[in-house]
Design a protein around this motif. Structure first.
Motif, PDB file in Angstrom:
ATOM      1  N   ARG A 179       0.855  -1.186   0.000  1.00  0.00           N
ATOM      2  CA  ARG A 179       0.000   0.000   0.000  1.00  0.00           C
ATOM      3  C   ARG A 179       0.890   1.234   0.000  1.00  0.00           C
ATOM      4  NH1 ARG A 179      -0.746   2.203   5.406  1.00  0.00           N
ATOM      5  NH2 ARG A 179       0.214   0.871   7.001  1.00  0.00           N
ATOM      6  N   GLN A 180       0.346   2.355  -0.435  1.00  0.00           N
ATOM      7  CA  GLN A 180       1.088   3.615  -0.398  1.00  0.00           C
ATOM      8  C   GLN A 180       0.420   4.556   0.580  1.00  0.00           C
ATOM      9  OE1 GLN A 180       1.381   5.940  -4.072  1.00  0.00           O
ATOM     10  NE2 GLN A 180       3.400   6.693  -3.447  1.00  0.00           N
ATOM     11  N   VAL A 181       1.217   5.118   1.491  1.00  0.00           N
ATOM     12  CA  VAL A 181       0.690   6.089   2.444  1.00  0.00           C
ATOM     13  C   VAL A 181       0.754   7.479   1.813  1.00  0.00           C
ATOM     14  CG1 VAL A 181       1.412   4.644   4.386  1.00  0.00           C
ATOM     15  CG2 VAL A 181       2.926   6.455   3.570  1.00  0.00           C
ATOM     16  N   GLU A 182       0.054   8.419   2.406  1.00  0.00           N
ATOM     17  CA  GLU A 182      -0.029   9.750   1.799  1.00  0.00           C
ATOM     18  C   GLU A 182       1.319  10.456   1.743  1.00  0.00           C
ATOM     19  OE1 GLU A 182      -3.357  11.663   3.884  1.00  0.00           O
ATOM     20  OE2 GLU A 182      -4.438  11.513   1.974  1.00  0.00           O
ATOM     21  N   ARG A 183       2.250  10.073   2.619  1.00  0.00           N
ATOM     22  CA  ARG A 183       3.604  10.648   2.557  1.00  0.00           C
ATOM     23  C   ARG A 183       4.387  10.125   1.365  1.00  0.00           C
ATOM     24  NH1 ARG A 183       2.386   9.641   7.735  1.00  0.00           N
ATOM     25  NH2 ARG A 183       3.289   7.554   7.677  1.00  0.00           N
ATOM     26  N   GLY A 184       3.878   9.082   0.720  1.00  0.00           N
ATOM     27  CA  GLY A 184       4.482   8.554  -0.487  1.00  0.00           C
ATOM     28  C   GLY A 184       5.183   7.219  -0.341  1.00  0.00           C
ATOM     29  N   ASN A 185       5.501   6.811   0.888  1.00  0.00           N
ATOM     30  CA  ASN A 185       6.203   5.541   1.099  1.00  0.00           C
ATOM     31  C   ASN A 185       5.308   4.359   0.731  1.00  0.00           C
ATOM     32  OD1 ASN A 185       6.698   7.625   3.373  1.00  0.00           O
ATOM     33  ND2 ASN A 185       8.638   6.513   3.259  1.00  0.00           N
ATOM     34  N   LEU A 186       5.919   3.289   0.246  1.00  0.00           N
ATOM     35  CA  LEU A 186       5.218   2.038   0.015  1.00  0.00           C
ATOM     36  C   LEU A 186       5.493   1.106   1.188  1.00  0.00           C
ATOM     37  CD1 LEU A 186       6.010   1.346  -3.757  1.00  0.00           C
ATOM     38  CD2 LEU A 186       4.018   2.515  -2.782  1.00  0.00           C
ATOM     39  N   VAL A 187       4.439   0.613   1.812  1.00  0.00           N
ATOM     40  CA  VAL A 187       4.543  -0.382   2.879  1.00  0.00           C
ATOM     41  C   VAL A 187       4.281  -1.745   2.255  1.00  0.00           C
ATOM     42  CG1 VAL A 187       3.681  -1.145   5.110  1.00  0.00           C
ATOM     43  CG2 VAL A 187       3.731   1.297   4.566  1.00  0.00           C
ATOM     44  N   ILE A 188       5.190  -2.690   2.502  1.00  0.00           N
ATOM     45  CA  ILE A 188       5.155  -3.987   1.820  1.00  0.00           C
ATOM     46  C   ILE A 188       5.158  -5.112   2.841  1.00  0.00           C
ATOM     47  CG2 ILE A 188       6.390  -5.507   0.217  1.00  0.00           C
ATOM     48  CD1 ILE A 188       7.680  -2.894  -0.913  1.00  0.00           C
ATOM     49  N   GLY A 189       4.327  -6.108   2.602  1.00  0.00           N
ATOM     50  CA  GLY A 189       4.293  -7.284   3.468  1.00  0.00           C
ATOM     51  C   GLY A 189       4.014  -8.526   2.644  1.00  0.00           C
ATOM     52  N   GLY A 190       3.890  -9.654   3.335  1.00  0.00           N
ATOM     53  CA  GLY A 190       3.561 -10.902   2.667  1.00  0.00           C
ATOM     54  C   GLY A 190       4.768 -11.735   2.312  1.00  0.00           C
ATOM     55  N   SER A 191       4.524 -12.794   1.557  1.00  0.00           N
ATOM     56  CA  SER A 191       5.518 -13.795   1.202  1.00  0.00           C
ATOM     57  C   SER A 191       5.943 -14.555   2.468  1.00  0.00           C
ATOM     58  CB  SER A 191       6.694 -13.163   0.461  1.00  0.00           C
ATOM     59  OG  SER A 191       7.460 -14.156  -0.192  1.00  0.00           O
TER      60      SER A 191
END
Length: 379
Positions: free
Chosen positions: A257-269
């Motif tokens: 997902r992308q937060v409003e600050r622009g960072n992508l948060v990644i999970g899974g695998s």
């Protein structure tokens, strides 16, 4: 000797389930004491991905998920603070080598529509025009426009502080080590020799619930795993929905997902080994590298982006991938809400409201039959 602390309801565990339950119990006028070993929202509730998704859940769980989404939409006003809930949608995609997943998503969308979950199926040019960054392996997608994501680091503490403002008593750095029922009251003792009493006990202790469950003569075969999480440097904000891969293959099950600050948060695998007795989990670098390879299948351009932080936490799992939620099958006045199998964040507010309703009135309109602890009883 100091007199025991007395309240109407005693809660063991200060994650989102426990803190939301405390908040809604106080709304119903019951006095509440909550005990948290560490800091509220520190474990699974604060280290998860932050998905506020309904699709992909069992159909029987959607009523609870719908109850919860109504609370999420009102979270800022209800809690008096911003938990960064963004209703920008949630999308599941499947790969070309598993076309049967697309058929299952189509069937699920038809059934979910009967449970107030509207899903839009996308493929071909319609999918590419709206989400051009997706990799060529992506075949189809199911979009829930009315779901979203939030900040897990903020949510548990927000419910805790809102509960305190209503009069709940919350003890952090207060480890419960034993619980028993004597007469009409439960007696809970802590590592620092304090004693708390209440006629009602709610166990929301996540991966640490098993000790208390077994102490009351019941069983729940809990295990724990650590999600593999990372966040990238900020990018121009462009991606609204959180996106995940629908697949039976754990390695492929990436989401971001992308937060409003622009960072992508990644999970899974892949997930990490946990050491719950030490309250520790360690990131396996091989898991992070494998996760990054899977992300590039889903979103090829991400290969040029930098990761700035990785983390994990301790999540609790049960063999059938469903939580324990509801009354004890052995002891009156004892209730459980734990073991949400990495899928509890969205449900948390609804679980809190449901448990408060059940404890205060003796009944709830949510069907809890699928979550009975008795399903694990040995024959």
């Amino acid at each position: 000797m100091t007199a025991p602390h007395q309240s109407d309801v005693l809660i063991i565990g200060g994650g989102i389930m426990g803190c939301a339950s405390a908040f809604f119990l106080r709304q119903r006028g019951l006095s509440v004491t909550l005990l948290e070993t560490d800091l509220v929202g520190r474990q699974a509730s604060g280290t998860n991905f932050g998905n506020v998704r309904r699709q992909g859940r069992p159909l029987y769980q959607l009523r609870l998920a719908n109850r919860s989404i109504a609370i999420w939409r009102n979270a800022r006003e209800l809690l008096g603070t911003d938990v960064e809930y963004l209703q920008r949608g949630h999308m599941r995609v499947c790969y070309r080598d598993k076309p049967e997943i697309a058929a299952k998503m189509e069937s699920y969308a038809l059934d979910a529509g009967q449970a107030d979950l509207d899903l839009e199926m996308l493929s071909g040019n319609a999918l590419r025009s709206r989400f051009p960054f997706l990799g060529p392996e992506v075949l189809a997608a199911s979009l829930s426009a009315q779901c979203g994501h939030a900040n897990p680091r903020l949510t548990g503490p927000a419910f805790a502080r809102a509960a305190e403002r209503l009069g709940a008593v919350i003890h952090e750095n207060c480890k419960a080590v034993s619980a028993e029922k004597d007469g009409g009251d439960f007696h809970v003792r802590t590592a620092d020799s304090r004693e708390f009493r209440a006629p009602t006990l709610l166990v929301t202790a996540g991966a640490w619930a098993r000790t208390f469950v077994e102490g009351f003569g019941e069983t729940a075969p809990l295990t724990s795993r650590g999600p593999n999480m990372c966040v990238t440097e900020p990018l121009p904000y462009a991606i609204g929905p959180s996106i995940g891969v629908a697949t039976p293959d754990t390695v492929e099950s990436i989401y971001f997902r992308q937060v409003e600050r622009g960072n992508l948060v990644i999970g899974g695998s892949m997930q990490n080994q946990t050491f719950p007795e030490d309250y520790r989990v360690y990131i396996d670098p091989a898991n992070s590298l494998g996760q990054w390879r899977q992300m590039q299948r889903l979103f090829p351009a991400i290969g040029r982006v930098n990761i700035i932080r990785t983390w994990s936490g301790i999540e609790s799992y049960l063999p059938d991938d469903q939580p324990v939620m509801g009354p004890s099958g052995a002891v009156s006045g004892l209730f459980y809400a734990f073991g949400f199998c990495g899928a509890g964040f969205q449900l948390g507010p609804g679980v809190g409201e449901t448990m408060a309703e059940l404890i205060a009135t003796g009944a709830t309109g949510i069907d809890l039959s699928h979550y009975r602890i008795g399903r694990f009883a040995q024959n």
